[in-house]
Design a protein around this motif. Structure first.
Motif, PDB file in Angstrom:
ATOM      1  N   VAL A   1      -6.398  18.740  -5.585  1.00 48.35           N
ATOM      2  CA  VAL A   1      -5.428  19.294  -4.634  1.00 48.35           C
ATOM      3  C   VAL A   1      -6.053  19.463  -3.260  1.00 48.35           C
ATOM      4  CG1 VAL A   1      -4.099  21.375  -4.076  1.00 48.35           C
ATOM      5  CG2 VAL A   1      -3.983  20.396  -6.378  1.00 48.35           C
ATOM      6  N   SER A   2      -7.232  20.024  -3.207  1.00 51.87           N
ATOM      7  CA  SER A   2      -7.883  20.291  -1.924  1.00 51.87           C
ATOM      8  C   SER A   2      -8.221  19.015  -1.168  1.00 51.87           C
ATOM      9  CB  SER A   2      -9.162  21.107  -2.144  1.00 51.87           C
ATOM     10  OG  SER A   2      -8.864  22.361  -2.715  1.00 51.87           O
ATOM     11  N   GLY A   3      -8.393  17.920  -1.904  1.00 50.60           N
ATOM     12  CA  GLY A   3      -8.781  16.664  -1.268  1.00 50.60           C
ATOM     13  C   GLY A   3      -7.616  15.807  -0.802  1.00 50.60           C
ATOM     14  N   LEU A   4      -6.389  16.265  -1.005  1.00 54.74           N
ATOM     15  CA  LEU A   4      -5.228  15.468  -0.620  1.00 54.74           C
ATOM     16  C   LEU A   4      -4.964  15.562   0.880  1.00 54.74           C
ATOM     17  CD1 LEU A   4      -2.759  16.268  -3.546  1.00 54.74           C
ATOM     18  CD2 LEU A   4      -3.830  14.056  -3.073  1.00 54.74           C
ATOM     19  N   THR A   5      -4.943  14.431   1.533  1.00 50.03           N
ATOM     20  CA  THR A   5      -4.585  14.338   2.950  1.00 50.03           C
ATOM     21  C   THR A   5      -3.717  13.098   3.135  1.00 50.03           C
ATOM     22  OG1 THR A   5      -6.461  12.946   3.579  1.00 50.03           O
ATOM     23  CG2 THR A   5      -6.828  15.338   3.589  1.00 50.03           C
ATOM     24  N   MET A   6      -3.142  12.953   4.307  1.00 47.25           N
ATOM     25  CA  MET A   6      -2.353  11.766   4.599  1.00 47.25           C
ATOM     26  C   MET A   6      -3.216  10.508   4.516  1.00 47.25           C
ATOM     27  SD  MET A   6       0.814  12.658   5.054  1.00 47.25           S
ATOM     28  CE  MET A   6       1.574  11.273   5.910  1.00 47.25           C
ATOM     29  N   GLU A   7      -4.520  10.674   4.708  1.00 46.70           N
ATOM     30  CA  GLU A   7      -5.423   9.528   4.659  1.00 46.70           C
ATOM     31  C   GLU A   7      -5.847   9.179   3.238  1.00 46.70           C
ATOM     32  OE1 GLU A   7      -4.781  10.935   8.376  1.00 46.70           O
ATOM     33  OE2 GLU A   7      -5.843  12.170   6.877  1.00 46.70           O
ATOM     34  N   THR A   8      -5.901  10.158   2.341  1.00 48.22           N
ATOM     35  CA  THR A   8      -6.370   9.895   0.978  1.00 48.22           C
ATOM     36  C   THR A   8      -5.237   9.552   0.013  1.00 48.22           C
ATOM     37  OG1 THR A   8      -6.263  12.255   0.370  1.00 48.22           O
ATOM     38  CG2 THR A   8      -8.354  11.433   1.269  1.00 48.22           C
ATOM     39  N   ILE A   9      -4.001   9.786   0.422  1.00 47.27           N
ATOM     40  CA  ILE A   9      -2.856   9.455  -0.434  1.00 47.27           C
ATOM     41  C   ILE A   9      -2.435   8.012  -0.139  1.00 47.27           C
ATOM     42  CG2 ILE A   9      -0.492  10.056  -1.052  1.00 47.27           C
ATOM     43  CD1 ILE A   9      -1.065  12.878   0.060  1.00 47.27           C
ATOM     44  N   PRO A  10      -2.279   7.165  -1.171  1.00 50.87           N
ATOM     45  CA  PRO A  10      -1.866   5.770  -0.931  1.00 50.87           C
ATOM     46  C   PRO A  10      -0.546   5.673  -0.183  1.00 50.87           C
ATOM     47  CG  PRO A  10      -2.644   6.041  -3.187  1.00 50.87           C
ATOM     48  CD  PRO A  10      -2.553   7.418  -2.596  1.00 50.87           C
ATOM     49  N   ALA A  11      -0.404   4.614   0.600  1.00 56.30           N
ATOM     50  CA  ALA A  11       0.783   4.448   1.434  1.00 56.30           C
ATOM     51  C   ALA A  11       2.062   4.402   0.616  1.00 56.30           C
ATOM     52  CB  ALA A  11       0.644   3.169   2.270  1.00 56.30           C
ATOM     53  N   GLU A  12       2.020   3.753  -0.559  1.00 51.91           N
ATOM     54  CA  GLU A  12       3.238   3.658  -1.369  1.00 51.91           C
ATOM     55  C   GLU A  12       3.629   5.010  -1.947  1.00 51.91           C
ATOM     56  OE1 GLU A  12      -0.220   2.280  -4.077  1.00 51.91           O
ATOM     57  OE2 GLU A  12       0.381   2.114  -1.966  1.00 51.91           O
ATOM     58  N   VAL A  13       2.643   5.874  -2.188  1.00 56.25           N
ATOM     59  CA  VAL A  13       2.941   7.225  -2.664  1.00 56.25           C
ATOM     60  C   VAL A  13       3.587   8.041  -1.545  1.00 56.25           C
ATOM     61  CG1 VAL A  13       1.941   9.356  -3.586  1.00 56.25           C
ATOM     62  CG2 VAL A  13       1.095   7.135  -4.378  1.00 56.25           C
ATOM     63  N   ILE A  14       3.073   7.904  -0.334  1.00 58.65           N
ATOM     64  CA  ILE A  14       3.667   8.599   0.810  1.00 58.65           C
ATOM     65  C   ILE A  14       5.109   8.156   1.013  1.00 58.65           C
ATOM     66  CG2 ILE A  14       3.573   8.813   3.328  1.00 58.65           C
ATOM     67  CD1 ILE A  14       0.529   8.856   3.103  1.00 58.65           C
ATOM     68  N   GLU A  15       5.360   6.856   0.913  1.00 58.64           N
ATOM     69  CA  GLU A  15       6.722   6.368   1.123  1.00 58.64           C
ATOM     70  C   GLU A  15       7.667   6.876   0.027  1.00 58.64           C
ATOM     71  OE1 GLU A  15      10.114   4.828   2.493  1.00 58.64           O
ATOM     72  OE2 GLU A  15       8.221   5.095   3.580  1.00 58.64           O
ATOM     73  N   LYS A  16       7.205   6.901  -1.217  1.00 64.90           N
ATOM     74  CA  LYS A  16       8.064   7.432  -2.287  1.00 64.90           C
ATOM     75  C   LYS A  16       8.300   8.924  -2.080  1.00 64.90           C
ATOM     76  CE  LYS A  16      10.416   7.406  -6.128  1.00 64.90           C
ATOM     77  NZ  LYS A  16       9.850   6.918  -7.401  1.00 64.90           N
ATOM     78  N   THR A  17       7.297   9.625  -1.576  1.00 61.12           N
ATOM     79  CA  THR A  17       7.464  11.052  -1.294  1.00 61.12           C
ATOM     80  C   THR A  17       8.519  11.269  -0.216  1.00 61.12           C
ATOM     81  OG1 THR A  17       5.150  11.435  -1.898  1.00 61.12           O
ATOM     82  CG2 THR A  17       6.255  13.175  -0.662  1.00 61.12           C
ATOM     83  N   ARG A  18       8.543  10.410   0.789  1.00 66.11           N
ATOM     84  CA  ARG A  18       9.590  10.506   1.820  1.00 66.11           C
ATOM     85  C   ARG A  18      10.974  10.364   1.179  1.00 66.11           C
ATOM     86  NH1 ARG A  18       7.274   9.893   7.026  1.00 66.11           N
ATOM     87  NH2 ARG A  18       5.215   8.874   7.007  1.00 66.11           N
ATOM     88  N   ALA A  19      11.103   9.431   0.230  1.00 62.42           N
ATOM     89  CA  ALA A  19      12.386   9.270  -0.461  1.00 62.42           C
ATOM     90  C   ALA A  19      12.748  10.526  -1.238  1.00 62.42           C
ATOM     91  CB  ALA A  19      12.324   8.060  -1.392  1.00 62.42           C
ATOM     92  N   CYS A  20      11.752  11.164  -1.870  1.00 65.38           N
ATOM     93  CA  CYS A  20      12.002  12.402  -2.613  1.00 65.38           C
ATOM     94  C   CYS A  20      12.481  13.519  -1.682  1.00 65.38           C
ATOM     95  CB  CYS A  20      10.731  12.848  -3.340  1.00 65.38           C
ATOM     96  SG  CYS A  20      10.210  11.771  -4.681  1.00 65.38           S
ATOM     97  N   ILE A  21      11.878  13.608  -0.505  1.00 70.61           N
ATOM     98  CA  ILE A  21      12.272  14.629   0.466  1.00 70.61           C
ATOM     99  C   ILE A  21      13.708  14.401   0.915  1.00 70.61           C
ATOM    100  CG2 ILE A  21      11.804  15.579   2.756  1.00 70.61           C
ATOM    101  CD1 ILE A  21       8.828  14.759   2.290  1.00 70.61           C
ATOM    102  N   LEU A  22      14.025  13.154   1.267  1.00 66.00           N
ATOM    103  CA  LEU A  22      15.368  12.837   1.726  1.00 66.00           C
ATOM    104  C   LEU A  22      16.396  13.117   0.627  1.00 66.00           C
ATOM    105  CD1 LEU A  22      17.160  11.697   3.962  1.00 66.00           C
ATOM    106  CD2 LEU A  22      16.704   9.397   3.060  1.00 66.00           C
ATOM    107  N   ASN A  23      16.098  12.733  -0.586  1.00 63.95           N
ATOM    108  CA  ASN A  23      17.014  12.983  -1.696  1.00 63.95           C
ATOM    109  C   ASN A  23      17.219  14.478  -1.912  1.00 63.95           C
ATOM    110  OD1 ASN A  23      18.384  11.760  -4.286  1.00 63.95           O
ATOM    111  ND2 ASN A  23      17.162  13.468  -5.005  1.00 63.95           N
TER     112      ASN A  23
END
Length: 461
Positions: free
Chosen positions: A9-31
């Protein structure tokens, strides 16, 4: 195991999270936000909001009750708004848990209240999905069979992980937050069996308990390092087995739970999405009047048929019962087409109730969790009509454009202006440098104060 989770958890940043995970997370937020907007006509937020106002009161500064407009404590807003996110039962699903309905209102309330930054929104949300999702994936078959609901059971821990990351707690504090949450977790399935509404509020309670777990850790709580794997720890207590610590160490950061999150096209239980889809296809094929249908057999995975509230014909007193019932969902779909919240609320509809008597769920172990086969016998036809729908999580894993179409369609059904969705899409697109006011502005057109608080504020004279 708290240390394994905490370091991740402590190591999670926008740089360490894969791009496809970030994009799916955006979809989760919008939904999540879009479903909450479309839930403004449902009955559950007012109950939760009145309870929060009774407990925490109205505040000049704080977090917004999204369908009300007034402000209260961040913890109170998280609880009440979660009932809005859960209102249509179209929140996202991670396995069999609904983490978005817990995490999104919680993080929104904290950031609005100045207890976190928008820049950390995605890493915090991913922290919750990944920790909660890892536990759900490993143990939900056993805990669900025991009568425990995965959403609050694992969602409390997910909430603590999300808050710990939002607050940038160090590794030791994050571990303590997770240990506290393991002690505060729970939640039973009986409300599904009885067709009542407790489950609507479990998401808010899970968020509030996870927030409390993190706050205690921040203030120096001494918490069990073996909260998960200990002899009296979370896994032994709830799952009745030993905790495979190495399993989690290998999976975290390699198999991303966010990527298996699914979305719901219809306001029914996640396990009823495929039966509804199959029934819609079958409806187009039935040439004879529906009154000539002799029987409808729905073959489903045994877990689906056996899940609390699924195999029931009522009587129903809440949409919480109808959306769970396989018989009701299939009957109303065959009779009326695409289900809506209004259609799911027709508890005394004589046509639906009569048709349900012909609908029988059948357990079939050869079918996956999201697959089904429907066989319909029609008078005067020698062979039954058969419709198969082989679905998996990819069937309901929409991209952002698909989510946008879904929530805007719901907005047309419920009278939400298109501009509100434009505000949400702007916020999601601009993360991590977004403005939370775009979210708050999206909800302003549907706001109206809830009815007067029943009873008195706690502590009032």
């Amino acid at each position: 195991m708290t240390g394994i989770f905490a370091r991740f958890v402590s190591g999670l940043t926008m740089e360490t999270i894969p791009a496809e995970v970030i994009e799916k997370t955006r979809a989760c937020i919008l939904n999540g936000y879009g479903i909450a907007l479309g839930s403004h006509t449902t009955a559950f937020f007012p109950v939760a909001a009145r309870s929060v106002l009774m407990l925490d009161g109205v505040r000049e500064k704080g977090a917004t009750l999204l369908r009300d407009g007034r402000k209260t404590s961040a913890a109170g807003a998280a609880l009440a708004n979660a009932a809005l996110f859960h209102g249509r039962a179209q929140e996202d699903t991670c396995g069999v848990a609904h983490f978005g309905a817990i995490l999104l209102p919680l993080l929104t309330a904290l950031i609005e209240n100045g207890e976190g930054e928008v820049a950390d929104f995605i890493p915090a949300l991913v922290a919750g999905y990944e920790v909660g999702g890892a536990l759900e994936s490993a143990y939900s078959p056993q805990t669900t069979a025991a009568g425990l609901r995965a959403t609050p059971l694992y969602g409390t821990i997910a909430a603590a992980a999300a808050v710990a990351r939002l607050w940038k707690l160090d590794v030791d504090q994050t571990g303590a937050a997770l240990a506290n949450a393991a002690s505060f977790s729970g939640g039973i399935l009986q409300s599904f069996g009885d067709g009542t509404d407790e489950w609507r509020y479990q998401v808010g309670i899970a968020g509030r308990n996870g927030l409390t777990a993190a706050a205690l850790a921040l203030q120096g709580s001494v918490s069990a390092a073996n909260a998960f794997e200990g002899r009296a720890g979370f896994v032994r207590a709830f799952v009745r087995t030993d905790c495979d610590v190495e399993h989690f160490q290998e999976k975290l950061g390699r198999e991303w739970s966010v990527m298996k999150v699914t979305f719901k096209p219809y306001p029914v239980c996640a396990l009823n999405q495929t039966p509804v889809n199959a029934a819609l296809r079958l409806r187009e094929r039935i040439q004879a009047p529906l009154q000539s249908v002799k029987s409808v057999k729905i073959y489903l995975n045994p877990t689906v048929v056996g899940y609390a509230g699924m195999n029931t014909r009522g009587p129903f007193k809440s949409v919480s019962g109808t959306l769970m019932s396989i018989q009701y969902c299939v009957a109303t779909t065959l009779l009326n087409g695409v289900p809506t919240v209004a259609q799911m609320s027709k508890f005394d509809d004589s046509d639906i109730n009569a048709f349900m008597s012909r609908v029988t769920p059948v357990a079939d172990a050869s079918l996956g969790l999201l697959a089904c086969r429907i066989e319909v016998e029609v008078e005067g036809q020698a062979a039954p009509l058969i419709e198969e729908f082989q679905a998996d999580h990819a069937t309901y894993s929409y991209d952002r454009a698909g989510v946008s179409r879904l929530i805007r369609q719901i907005g047309e059904e419920t009278g939400v202006a298109a501009q509100s969705y434009a505000c949400l899409e702007k916020f999601v697109e601009e993360l991590p440098r977004a403005d939370l006011n775009d979210v708050l502005n999206a909800f302003r057109p549907i706001q109206r104060p809830v009815d007067a608080v029943a009873g008195r504020a706690i502590g009032a004279q």
